[in-house]
Design a protein around this motif. Sequence first.
Motif, short mmCIF file in Angstrom:
data_model
loop_
_atom_site.label_atom_id
_atom_site.label_comp_id
_atom_site.label_asym_id
_atom_site.label_seq_id
_atom_site.Cartn_x
_atom_site.Cartn_y
_atom_site.Cartn_z
N THR A 484 -11.89 49.61 51.45
CA THR A 484 -11.52 50.66 50.49
C THR A 484 -10.10 51.13 50.77
O THR A 484 -9.75 51.32 51.94
CB THR A 484 -12.45 51.88 50.66
N ASP A 485 -9.31 51.29 49.74
CA ASP A 485 -7.97 51.83 49.97
C ASP A 485 -7.74 53.00 49.04
O ASP A 485 -8.38 53.11 48.00
CB ASP A 485 -6.90 50.75 49.73
N ASN A 486 -6.83 53.91 49.45
CA ASN A 486 -6.58 55.07 48.58
C ASN A 486 -5.29 54.86 47.76
O ASN A 486 -4.49 55.77 47.61
CB ASN A 486 -6.57 56.39 49.36
N ALA A 503 -5.46 35.46 37.29
CA ALA A 503 -5.37 36.81 36.73
C ALA A 503 -4.69 37.68 37.77
O ALA A 503 -5.23 37.90 38.85
CB ALA A 503 -6.76 37.36 36.44
N THR A 504 -3.49 38.13 37.47
CA THR A 504 -2.76 38.95 38.44
C THR A 504 -1.95 40.01 37.73
O THR A 504 -1.56 39.83 36.57
CB THR A 504 -1.83 38.07 39.31
N SER A 505 -1.69 41.13 38.44
CA SER A 505 -0.83 42.16 37.86
C SER A 505 0.47 42.23 38.65
O SER A 505 1.28 43.10 38.43
CB SER A 505 -1.54 43.51 37.91
N LYS A 506 0.62 41.30 39.62
CA LYS A 506 1.80 41.37 40.50
C LYS A 506 2.83 40.35 40.08
O LYS A 506 2.47 39.22 39.69
CB LYS A 506 1.39 41.08 41.95
N ALA A 507 4.11 40.76 40.22
CA ALA A 507 5.19 39.86 39.81
C ALA A 507 5.13 38.56 40.61
O ALA A 507 5.34 37.47 40.07
CB ALA A 507 6.52 40.56 40.02
N GLY A 513 -6.41 34.84 44.86
CA GLY A 513 -7.05 35.39 46.06
C GLY A 513 -8.50 35.77 45.84
O GLY A 513 -9.39 35.32 46.56
N LEU A 514 -8.77 36.60 44.84
CA LEU A 514 -10.14 37.07 44.62
C LEU A 514 -11.04 35.94 44.12
O LEU A 514 -12.21 35.85 44.50
CB LEU A 514 -10.15 38.24 43.64
N ALA A 515 -10.47 35.05 43.27
CA ALA A 515 -11.27 33.93 42.75
C ALA A 515 -11.71 33.02 43.89
O ALA A 515 -12.90 32.68 44.02
CB ALA A 515 -10.46 33.15 41.73
#
Length: 554
Positions: A484-486, A503-507, A513-515
């Motif tokens: 968990t991160d804040n 699927a990524t939101s990072k440039a 990674g998650l897949a």
Amino acid sequence: MLTPHPRAWFSKRFAAQFAVSWKVLIAYAIASLLLDALSNPQTVLPLALASWTPPPGLTLAFLLLYGLHYAPLLIGVMFLIGLPMYGIPRDGLAALWGAGLLMLGLWALAIWLLRGLRIDPRLSNQRDLTWFLFIAVLAAWLDASVHVFSRSPEAAPDAWAWMADLVNFWVGALIRLLVITPLVLVHADTDWRGWREWRIWDWRITRELVLQGAAVAFALWLIFGFRYTDEFKFFYLLFLPMIWIAMRHGIHGATIALAASHVGINMILEWRGSHAITVVEFQMLMLGLAVTMLSLGMTVTVRRATEERLHQREAELNQAMRLAAAGEMAQAIAHELNQPLSAVANYARASRSMLDDPARHGALLADTLEKIDREANRAGQVMRRLREFFRGGGLRCETFTLAALIDESLSYVRRRAERQNIAFKLALDETLPSVHADRVQMGTVLHNLLANAIDALSTGGGDPREIEIGAQRQGDDLIRVCVTDNGAGVGAEMEGRLFESFATSKAEGMGLGLAISRTLVQAHGGELWLANTRPAQFCFTLPSAGTSLGRTHD
Ligand code: ADP
């Protein structure tokens, strides 16, 4: 474009360079008082010189750490402390003159170290230490000269006595410098909070510290306890626990142990009322111990840092290789899938036209439909191969504790997290059984989740930044691990596609990674899911030891 007025720019830079922190001055005052308290003016070997003269070791450390412009302020602090405690010294002007001269010399030596030799004031490698030792010799000589010269002439009747005093004082001053200055320098940046959260209550570590302290005390008892032996005959015994400490705790432990043993020995000598000859002998031994401890401690610290860097480089490379391999594989798969899929499309189109006249093309239609079936199966095989690849052709399962796995994963990311001011919090169920899984793959999963959490926190989020790693049982055979991160949490646009490839939101992200992590966890018969969006919490399950899950391959 607006350019600042040159004078404004100058005064800004000027102000930044000469900024003064009250905290630094107060710390200096407290440390000076502490040294003063530890050095009884009557003692043969005062740690620092009481009252009017700034303690050289402490002063040099503060000038190196906080800036050369502190020099006049430090004298001021000493004056403020000295006046109420000792009153106006008998030879007030001479004392002031001596203090000023000493400060000027230390200031010049600090300039030489910082600007001329460009050492890191935190002493981060052997070169820094070697130059520091050299400068310490000069600083001690300066200290000794100022004191021996400013004495009244009756103190030493002839030139020889005077020389002997000078050398004697010099060695004493050098030891004080070697004990005090590195202690302050290497600990200036230590984050003690980290210790409290992490290790100090860890019995394994506390036990070792207690044992080390006891070993030093035992060595001191052997050295001074037997009245019938020559005082320092057994001094070499002190080297044994001290070397143990330096080997285990590097320069940080070495400096603390050195200071503690120095204070301890001084107290014993004072208590027993030693003669001058004993003191000279002691000084030489202590000098040897100090140089050995500092050099050994630094060697250990530098080696550890190099190892850690290599370790991290290797982990990064590993990760990059995996991603590159996944990218390659994805391309190959796309290429291979392309063929059966276009064949299926072509056959389907042909079948549709055959349906115009089914009586004539009946047999051919059946044959074409079968071909569609065959091509679709081929596409399925390609997909299976992809899964096999990610699994590494079967799992290599072993039994290990979750604490070990977490420790290992944290060691890869700790540096990055520290740079971003991120603290880790562990919430592990103490009674957790060991796990039985592919350690490398589970390490990859945990690493991916931690790396994502750090990424999320480095673009903003809570204060203080924190990542919690929790683990508990889930049913009889599974252990659930949650990270968990804040940070800002998982965005609504990503929530539904987190586990899709690319699927990524990072440039700079690849979105794999998650897949990949989910594939790896599922290969163990577990699951990986988003448990909460804000704060972002990802959880996965893995089998505990003694469990054989349906889909686990050994
Ligand atoms: P990548 O990290 O290369 O983008 P991942 O598959 O690891 O690929 O992550 C996919 C996306 O999931 C990320 O781009 C990010 O938008 C989102 N994400 C993952 N972990 C977190 C997290 N802890 N907090 C917020 N968003 C996250």
